[in-house]
Structures are given as C-alpha cells and as structure tokens.
Design a protein around this motif. Structure first.
Motif, short mmCIF file in Angstrom:
data_model
loop_
_atom_site.label_atom_id
_atom_site.label_comp_id
_atom_site.label_asym_id
_atom_site.label_seq_id
_atom_site.Cartn_x
_atom_site.Cartn_y
_atom_site.Cartn_z
N ALA A 13 45.34 -52.62 59.29
CA ALA A 13 46.00 -52.89 58.25
C ALA A 13 47.13 -51.80 57.93
O ALA A 13 48.54 -52.42 57.60
N GLY A 17 50.21 -54.10 58.78
CA GLY A 17 50.04 -54.87 57.84
C GLY A 17 51.38 -55.08 56.98
O GLY A 17 51.28 -55.37 55.94
N GLY A 20 53.65 -60.33 55.72
CA GLY A 20 53.00 -61.32 55.42
C GLY A 20 51.96 -62.11 56.41
O GLY A 20 50.81 -62.17 56.34
N ARG A 23 49.44 -59.70 57.67
CA ARG A 23 48.38 -59.47 56.49
C ARG A 23 47.49 -60.51 56.67
O ARG A 23 46.20 -60.66 56.67
N ILE A 26 45.01 -60.38 59.71
CA ILE A 26 44.06 -59.41 59.50
C ILE A 26 43.22 -60.00 58.53
O ILE A 26 41.94 -59.72 58.89
N VAL A 27 43.44 -60.73 57.68
CA VAL A 27 42.39 -61.07 56.49
C VAL A 27 41.57 -62.32 57.21
O VAL A 27 40.34 -62.25 56.98
#
Length: 104
Positions: A13, A17, A20, A23, A26-27
């Motif tokens: 992250a 990260g 957008g 991210r 990663i989420v």
C-alpha cells in the motif's frame, strides 16, 4: 502468519497505493485474504473440540517424511508468509530507492 500478510499489504500500500486503481486492487486482495482465513477459521470450528495435538503434548509430529519437532513445524508453516512479507518490504525499498515511493 497474519502479521506477515499485514506487513506485506502495508508495504504494498505504501509502495504502489498512490492511484485509485492500485488502492482498489489492494483492498480487494485484502478482502480475499480475510475471506481465506475467515472461512478456514469457521471450518475449523465446525467439528467441535478435538484432542490436543502431539505438539501441544510436547511430542513429535509424525509426518510422511518422518517426525518433526515444534520448531520445524512452525518453520515450515511460516516460511511462505515470511517470504511474502520480505517481498513486500523489498518492493517498498525499491520504490523508495528509485524515488517514486508511494506515488506509483
């Protein structure tokens, strides 16, 4: 084991990260990991109480390749998560070394 994966995701992250889309990826990966461990935890609790493992009794664990002590068992279980955590930290170090840390 969970700490190793937390280190990996935190390092990733911070390293990549910045956008957008990164991210979001990663989420989603974190959610897959939580689901993986969560389902395993739920499944392990379905059988009810079990007898203590040989390792908890201070004995060796019999395996197909021979008996293993507690240290060897933990080493074999944790080697992949440790490698994943080191990989994430290495990516973070490389990103900061080339000057784009977190701005991906």
């Amino acid at each position: 084991m969970l700490t190793c994966y937390a280190v990996f995701f935190a390092a990733i992250a911070f390293a990549i990260g910045g956008s957008g889309a990164a991210r979001f990826a990663i989420v989603v990966s974190v959610l897959y990991t939580v689901t993986y461990f969560g389902v395993a935890r739920i499944g392990a609790r379905q059988a009810g109480p079990e007898s203590k493992s040989p390792l908890e009794q201070g004995k060796m664990l019999d395996t197909w390749t021979g008996p293993m002590d507690k240290t060897t068992v933990y080493g074999q279980i944790l080697i992949v998560p440790l490698a994943v955590a080191i990989f994430g930290v290495a990516i973070l170090a490389i990103m900061f070394a080339i000057g784009s840390g977190g701005q991906g």
